[in-house]
Scaffold this active site. Structure first.
Site, PDB file in Angstrom:
ATOM      1  CE  LYS A  28      42.328  37.881  99.059  1.00  0.00           C
ATOM      2  NZ  LYS A  28      42.837  38.788 100.329  1.00  0.00           N
ATOM      3  CE  LYS A  86      42.759  43.014  97.241  1.00  0.00           C
ATOM      4  NZ  LYS A  86      42.031  41.775  98.508  1.00  0.00           N
TER       5      LYS A  86
END
Length: 371
Positions: A28, A86
């Site tokens: 991320k 995700k």
């Protein structure tokens, strides 16, 4: 057994996290909010480098709750070869359509939904996620810098979240600016994974990951053990230096305690005590096996937070008729922690008489196990 998820910004940090013992590498961009996405090229590079050694997950970005946008992003990151993707779901009315839009991708990648503790998440979405082939749900925080998970979701609410997710058949992850003291507080809820970024970095979540910090956090999470041929976590490893086996009763003990802890509780056998709360005071002492004469970090101690969290969680379950029942449940909860060998629990109702009324019990591990 809880696995450690480490959020990283690319291959260099992924390698550091792996050397430190992380179980899942999560990609991320921490500079871009809660779920800032890295480029698909970076994700693919990391998958090629570490795939097969450990699972890799990737976030799909800070997405609007638009089904078409969620679908496009999910397809893009599913194509990188990541084991998990995700997807964040905001508490908006059209979240269901966004969930349904990606259901068929579950044959290519494990889908993980992220809900946000600080945005009043809709837990009614949990069975919808399960019905649409999601593998897991993760509770995180959206507003970084506003405090960690337990500031927004108390232990009683975390317990309820985990319970509802399990009932839906979902794996469960917990994250949100978690620090070392949060680990022993969250492990009793038996999450499948705990997610970290800030605690692994020097200078906050946008800083660089430190291998030493990764190792320190990893050392606080019990590794998988084999007991009677089945895999399960050995919670005794919450204390570094604890040696399983031997004569536990002969070990030196210290005492941790919580005194004068007052909560509103639904309790009482009389009809006038139902449908309302009354103030109850708790005094709890716990004798804990000592593992070192020089405690330095959370791995060397049993935190008094476990006592308060346990009481809050038990009280949140609903009405009890007897203070004796409440005291027994608290004692049982604490004696489930292997290093706690003896507890004294005093429960006092403060509003039913001019003075205080209640019960005090003493329970020990040896009495319960027959050892």
């Amino acid at each position: 057994m809880a696995r450690m998820l480490a959020s990283v910004t690319g291959l260099d940090e992924a390698q550091i996290a792996l050397r430190g013992g992380a179980d899942i590498i999560d990609l991320k961009d921490p500079a871009d909010g809660a779920l800032g996405a890295l480029s698909p090229e970076i994700v693919h590079e990391v998958v090629n480098a570490v795939g097969g050694r450990t699972p890799v997950s990737a976030v799909c970005g800070n997405l609007p709750m638009d089904a078409a946008a969620v679908r496009r992003a999910a397809e893009t990151y599913a194509a990188t070869g990541a084991d998990f993707i995700k997807i964040g779901f905001l508490p908006e009315v059209d979240a269901r359509s966004a969930v349904e839009a990606v259901a068929d991708l579950s044959g290519r990648v494990k889908l993980v939904a992220v809900l946000f503790a600080d945005l009043d998440p809709h837990l009614d979405l949990l069975p919808v996620l399960a019905a649409n082939n999601f593998h897991a749900v993760m509770l995180d925080t959206a507003r970084k810098g506003s405090g960690g998970l337990l500031r927004h979701f108390g232990p009683d609410r975390v317990a309820a979240f985990v319970g509802r997710a399990r009932e839906a058949g979902l794996k469960v992850g917990l994250a949100g600016a978690l620090e070392a003291p949060d680990i022993p507080r969250l492990l009793p809820f038996e999450p499948d994974f705990l997610g970290f970024r800030t605690a692994l970095c020097a200078g906050g979540r946008s800083g660089a990951i430190s291998e030493e910090a990764v190792r320190r956090i990893r050392s606080l999470i019990p590794k998988e053990g084999q007991v009677n041929g089945s895999a399960q976590a050995d919670l005794r490893l919450l204390a570094r230096g604890y040696t399983p086996g031997g004569d536990e009763a002969s070990r030196s003990t210290d005492r941790i305690f919580v005194h004068d802890f007052v909560l509103p509780v639904e309790i009482g056998a009389y009809s006038f005590e139902r449908g309302r709360t009354q103030k109850v005071r708790f005094d709890v002492d716990a004798d804990v096996m000592r593992v070192t004469d020089n405690p330095q970090d959370m791995g060397d101690v049993v935190s008094y937070d476990l006592i308060m969290d346990g009481i809050r969680t038990i009280v949140a379950r609903g009405h009890l008729d007897l203070v004796e029942t409440l005291a027994e449940q608290i004692a049982s909860h604490l004696l489930a922690v292997p290093r706690i060998v003896r507890v004294t629990v005093r429960v006092e109702k403060l509003e039913v008489a001019p003075g205080r009324v209640g019960v005090e019990i003493v329970r020990s591990r040896s009495a319960r196990t027959g050892s």
